[in-house]
Design an enzyme around this catalytic site. Structure first.
Site, PDB file in Angstrom:
ATOM      1  N   HIS A  10       0.832  -1.199   0.000  1.00  0.00           N
ATOM      2  CA  HIS A  10       0.000   0.000   0.000  1.00  0.00           C
ATOM      3  C   HIS A  10       0.870   1.254   0.000  1.00  0.00           C
ATOM      4  O   HIS A  10       1.782   1.375   0.805  1.00  0.00           O
ATOM      5  CB  HIS A  10      -0.923  -0.030   1.215  1.00  0.00           C
ATOM      6  CG  HIS A  10      -1.932   1.045   1.227  1.00  0.00           C
ATOM      7  ND1 HIS A  10      -2.346   1.648   2.380  1.00  0.00           N
ATOM      8  CD2 HIS A  10      -2.631   1.636   0.227  1.00  0.00           C
ATOM      9  CE1 HIS A  10      -3.249   2.558   2.103  1.00  0.00           C
ATOM     10  NE2 HIS A  10      -3.448   2.577   0.800  1.00  0.00           N
ATOM     11  N   ASP A  40       7.920   8.268 -20.647  1.00  0.00           N
ATOM     12  CA  ASP A  40       8.263   8.378 -22.062  1.00  0.00           C
ATOM     13  C   ASP A  40       9.743   8.047 -22.216  1.00  0.00           C
ATOM     14  O   ASP A  40      10.444   7.811 -21.232  1.00  0.00           O
ATOM     15  CB  ASP A  40       7.911   9.769 -22.609  1.00  0.00           C
ATOM     16  CG  ASP A  40       8.608  10.914 -21.889  1.00  0.00           C
ATOM     17  OD1 ASP A  40       9.758  10.745 -21.427  1.00  0.00           O
ATOM     18  OD2 ASP A  40       8.006  12.000 -21.808  1.00  0.00           O
ATOM     19  N   HIS A  57       6.851  19.472 -13.265  1.00  0.00           N
ATOM     20  CA  HIS A  57       7.668  18.377 -13.808  1.00  0.00           C
ATOM     21  C   HIS A  57       8.912  18.124 -12.954  1.00  0.00           C
ATOM     22  O   HIS A  57       9.299  16.970 -12.738  1.00  0.00           O
ATOM     23  CB  HIS A  57       8.058  18.685 -15.257  1.00  0.00           C
ATOM     24  CG  HIS A  57       8.769  17.582 -15.949  1.00  0.00           C
ATOM     25  ND1 HIS A  57       8.211  16.340 -16.156  1.00  0.00           N
ATOM     26  CD2 HIS A  57      10.013  17.531 -16.498  1.00  0.00           C
ATOM     27  CE1 HIS A  57       9.071  15.570 -16.796  1.00  0.00           C
ATOM     28  NE2 HIS A  57      10.171  16.261 -17.012  1.00  0.00           N
ATOM     29  N   PHE A  77       6.014  15.174 -21.876  1.00  0.00           N
ATOM     30  CA  PHE A  77       5.509  15.002 -20.516  1.00  0.00           C
ATOM     31  C   PHE A  77       4.593  13.797 -20.338  1.00  0.00           C
ATOM     32  O   PHE A  77       3.696  13.798 -19.497  1.00  0.00           O
ATOM     33  CB  PHE A  77       4.831  16.287 -20.023  1.00  0.00           C
ATOM     34  CG  PHE A  77       5.751  17.473 -20.068  1.00  0.00           C
ATOM     35  CD1 PHE A  77       6.721  17.637 -19.092  1.00  0.00           C
ATOM     36  CD2 PHE A  77       5.676  18.402 -21.103  1.00  0.00           C
ATOM     37  CE1 PHE A  77       7.597  18.713 -19.134  1.00  0.00           C
ATOM     38  CE2 PHE A  77       6.550  19.484 -21.148  1.00  0.00           C
ATOM     39  CZ  PHE A  77       7.510  19.639 -20.165  1.00  0.00           C
ATOM     40  N   ALA A  78       4.803  12.742 -21.126  1.00  0.00           N
ATOM     41  CA  ALA A  78       4.013  11.515 -21.004  1.00  0.00           C
ATOM     42  C   ALA A  78       4.639  10.627 -19.938  1.00  0.00           C
ATOM     43  O   ALA A  78       5.275   9.610 -20.227  1.00  0.00           O
ATOM     44  CB  ALA A  78       3.913  10.799 -22.343  1.00  0.00           C
ATOM     45  N   ASN A  79       4.473  11.039 -18.687  1.00  0.00           N
ATOM     46  CA  ASN A  79       5.034  10.341 -17.539  1.00  0.00           C
ATOM     47  C   ASN A  79       3.995  10.339 -16.430  1.00  0.00           C
ATOM     48  O   ASN A  79       3.226  11.288 -16.285  1.00  0.00           O
ATOM     49  CB  ASN A  79       6.292  11.064 -17.025  1.00  0.00           C
ATOM     50  CG  ASN A  79       7.302  11.298 -18.117  1.00  0.00           C
ATOM     51  OD1 ASN A  79       7.869  10.367 -18.634  1.00  0.00           O
ATOM     52  ND2 ASN A  79       7.512  12.563 -18.465  1.00  0.00           N
TER      53      ASN A  79
END
EC number: 5.4.99.62
Length: 130
Positions: free
Chosen positions: A20, A28, A97, A119-121
């Site tokens: 948990h 990316d 970011h 920014f594909a994270n």
């Protein structure tokens, strides 16, 4: 042989070890990965596998309590941002970011995709199944 869920043995192992609030990240191909964090590199070529395809497979096998993305995604990758809002709703947190990169140092692993959009994270925090 596993019949369903994540078939990648490295990802499957990491997911099975999460408790948990433990976290993993999906990134990316450009996100810097801290040296102390396990790198699971899926990149085949630019764009493959995609961030969203990888995310959907991981979500099929992981109970997620919260998710964190970079606020820059809103302006620089608005379609992806809208998709994240539709998937995670109120459990989606938005941070600068620079803070997202700092938070990845606490991740159990970072899954590097072939995604080549800005920014594909995302950082995914494990929920509990009971």
């Amino acid at each position: 042989m596993k019949r369903n869920g994540v078939l990648n043995s490295h990802i499957s192992q990491v997911l099975s070890q999460l408790g948990h609030t433990d976290s993993i990240a999906i990134a990316d191909c450009g996100l810097p990965i801290p040296r102390n964090v396990e790198r699971i590199d899926l990149v085949l070529e630019l764009g493959k596998p995609s961030f969203i395809d990888t995310l959907k497979v991981v979500l099929s096998d992981m109970k997620v309590e919260a998710a964190v993305i970079a606020e820059e995604m809103q302006d620089h990758n608005p379609a992806m941002y809208e998709e994240m809002r539709s998937i995670f709703g109120d459990s989606l947190q938005v941070v600068p970011h620079s803070e997202l990169k700092r938070k990845t140092t606490d991740s159990h692993a970072i899954i590097r995709t072939g995604e080549a959009t800005p920014f594909a994270n995302i950082i995914l925090y494990s929920g509990v199944i009971f």
